[in-house]
Design a protein around this motif. Structure first.
Motif, PDB file in Angstrom:
ATOM      1  N   LEU A 302      35.611  67.139  21.046  1.00  0.00           N
ATOM      2  CA  LEU A 302      34.723  66.820  22.177  1.00  0.00           C
ATOM      3  C   LEU A 302      35.251  67.514  23.430  1.00  0.00           C
ATOM      4  CD1 LEU A 302      32.248  65.126  23.095  1.00  0.00           C
ATOM      5  CD2 LEU A 302      33.861  63.313  23.714  1.00  0.00           C
ATOM      6  N   PRO A 303      34.937  68.814  23.617  1.00  0.00           N
ATOM      7  CA  PRO A 303      35.431  69.525  24.810  1.00  0.00           C
ATOM      8  C   PRO A 303      34.919  68.877  26.095  1.00  0.00           C
ATOM      9  CG  PRO A 303      34.524  71.057  23.192  1.00  0.00           C
ATOM     10  CD  PRO A 303      34.141  69.683  22.736  1.00  0.00           C
ATOM     11  N   THR A 304      35.817  68.728  27.060  1.00  0.00           N
ATOM     12  CA  THR A 304      35.439  68.188  28.374  1.00  0.00           C
ATOM     13  C   THR A 304      35.893  69.191  29.440  1.00  0.00           C
ATOM     14  OG1 THR A 304      37.514  66.960  28.423  1.00  0.00           O
ATOM     15  CG2 THR A 304      35.569  65.782  27.655  1.00  0.00           C
ATOM     16  N   PHE A 305      35.583  68.903  30.685  1.00  0.00           N
ATOM     17  CA  PHE A 305      36.049  69.785  31.760  1.00  0.00           C
ATOM     18  C   PHE A 305      36.182  68.999  33.050  1.00  0.00           C
ATOM     19  CE2 PHE A 305      31.463  69.856  32.121  1.00  0.00           C
ATOM     20  CZ  PHE A 305      31.241  69.821  33.480  1.00  0.00           C
ATOM     21  N   PHE A 306      36.911  69.576  33.995  1.00  0.00           N
ATOM     22  CA  PHE A 306      37.062  68.976  35.320  1.00  0.00           C
ATOM     23  C   PHE A 306      37.101  70.104  36.336  1.00  0.00           C
ATOM     24  CE2 PHE A 306      38.665  66.837  38.955  1.00  0.00           C
ATOM     25  CZ  PHE A 306      38.394  65.495  38.770  1.00  0.00           C
ATOM     26  N   LYS A 307      36.239  70.002  37.350  1.00  0.00           N
ATOM     27  CA  LYS A 307      36.215  71.013  38.407  1.00  0.00           C
ATOM     28  C   LYS A 307      36.878  70.467  39.665  1.00  0.00           C
ATOM     29  CE  LYS A 307      32.846  73.555  39.506  1.00  0.00           C
ATOM     30  NZ  LYS A 307      31.510  74.085  39.900  1.00  0.00           N
ATOM     31  N   PHE A 308      37.681  71.306  40.298  1.00  0.00           N
ATOM     32  CA  PHE A 308      38.309  70.896  41.540  1.00  0.00           C
ATOM     33  C   PHE A 308      38.708  72.131  42.340  1.00  0.00           C
ATOM     34  CE2 PHE A 308      42.928  71.689  40.920  1.00  0.00           C
ATOM     35  CZ  PHE A 308      42.879  72.119  39.596  1.00  0.00           C
TER      36      PHE A 308
END
Length: 396
Positions: A302-308
């Motif tokens: 389950l690939p996830t991501f976080f932008k910052f």
């Protein structure tokens, strides 16, 4: 019957439980890191093992039980002599008052000592909103904690049992029921709504042109980093393609995979939007970068991501914290196995110029060994391949 009595004996069972617990602790201590110094590991296991604290608790409980028995015998002796026995209501009331004072001091100590260990200024654009949310929640819960503890233990002391007054029995009161139902509900609603809007602001899921995509893949027990090459695109992954040489399972049927780069340090350009594409290969890990107020689980399949957006460079943070050895770190925040503590990566925030210089020196993910494995036709020497990849990266 004698054997049955022995099996059912509480003392026997207690001794057996203590023996099993001690044995388990010794086994866990033996499984401690073999690479560490043996003497230091044994000493640490002795003082921090489960059995030590269980034994400490049993000794304290035993002492309290003996003290209770002594007071009970003294109370009975007084009554047998026709004297007034111990006023247990007063004893319990005083104990509550002592607990209130000691507990409040403990809370004050924790706030001052532990509070001074809090993280420095947030190093990301969204970090301020996270800090405000935590500060608001902490203040509200602290007020509730102080008021309820004073009322609970203060009333138990002031209105302790006495022969001079009779307790008032309150079977039901609608007004009180409304107050302690509505007030907490309103406060919790405010906190949840505040948190919802903060999280909605933090979770910026729109992908925009100019985002720096970086793959972060966790496995037991390390993080693997992959940067895009000159095309700014990361090649797709396919877990079926994972091999010792292609440990991330990059699919080289897609041409965007050919210029991808691998790195040992997570280097980020300051004030640029970064999208961390988070993967896991075996168990659940968690990308945790506390200085950026960032945490996102890495779930297999389950690939996830976080932008910052990082806002403070490592050099600036060294000056702010007055710590020349300061480094941002990437941790795993899930207990993913015995060597979980090894999952650390240095995160370095630099200027754009420094980032371009650093990325130009990174090695291509498509190594010579992987080329042989894939039977690729490129027969150029490794030095020429690296130089070509670096030229592509410079154009990024």
């Amino acid at each position: 019957m004698g054997f049955k009595h022995l099996i059912n004996s509480k003392k026997t069972l207690s001794l057996l439980a203590a023996f099993v617990l001690l044995g388990t602790n010794q086994l866990m201590a033996q499984a401690a890191p073999a690479a560490a110094d043996t003497a230091a590991a044994d000493k640490s296991a002795m003082w921090t093992g489960v059995a030590y604290y269980v034994l400490l608790f049993l000794v304290a409980s035993f002492c309290v039980a003996i003290l209770g028995k002594i007071l009970r015998v003294f109370d009975l002796t007084q009554k047998m002599q026709g004297k007034k026995g111990i006023n247990w209501s007063s004893v319990m009331g005083v104990c509550c008052a002592i607990f209130l004072v000691v507990g409040m001091y403990g809370a004050y100590w924790s706030l001052t000592v532990q509070g001074s260990m809090s993280l420095p200024e947030a190093a990301s654009a969204h970090g301020g909103a996270i800090d405000n949310m935590f500060t608001t929640t902490t203040i509200l819960t602290l007020i509730v904690f102080v008021v309820t503890q004073i009322l609970l233990f203060g009333f138990a002391f002031v209105y302790r049992g006495s022969d001079k007054r009779k307790a008032y029995f309150l079977p039901h009161n609608n007004t009180i029921e409304k107050i302690w139902t509505i007030v907490p509900a309103v406060v919790l609603t405010i906190l949840v709504v505040f948190g919802f809007f903060t999280w909605q602001k933090v979770e910026n899921s729109t992908e925009q042109k100019g985002d720096l995509n970086i793959d972060v893949t966790g496995h037991q027990f390390a993080w693997e980093l992959r940067y895009p090459g000159a095309d700014g695109k990361l090649g797709p992954l396919n877990f079926r393609l994972t091999t010792p040489a292609n440990k991330l399972g990059v699919d080289f049927k897609d041409r965007s995979s050919f210029d991808d780069l691998s790195a040992d340090t997570l280097v980020l350009p300051v004030h640029q939007s970064v999208r961390l594409n988070i993967h896991a290969q075996d168990v659940i890990h968690s990308v945790y970068m506390p200085h950026f107020r960032l945490q996102q689980n890495a779930v297999p399949g389950l690939p996830t991501f976080f932008k910052f957006v990082p806002t403070i460079t490592t050099a600036e943070m060294k000056r702010k914290t007055d710590n020349p050895n300061f480094e941002y770190l990437l941790y795993c925040n899930k207990i993913c196995g015995g060597a979980h503590y090894n999952m650390q990566k240095v995160v370095r925030v630099v200027s754009q110029a420094e980032y371009q210089e650093w990325i130009s020196k990174q090695k291509p993910y498509l190594s010579d060994q992987l080329k042989k494995e894939l039977h690729l036709a490129d027969a150029r020497p490794a030095g020429q391949v690296k130089a070509a990849s670096n030229r592509l990266a410079l154009n990024n």
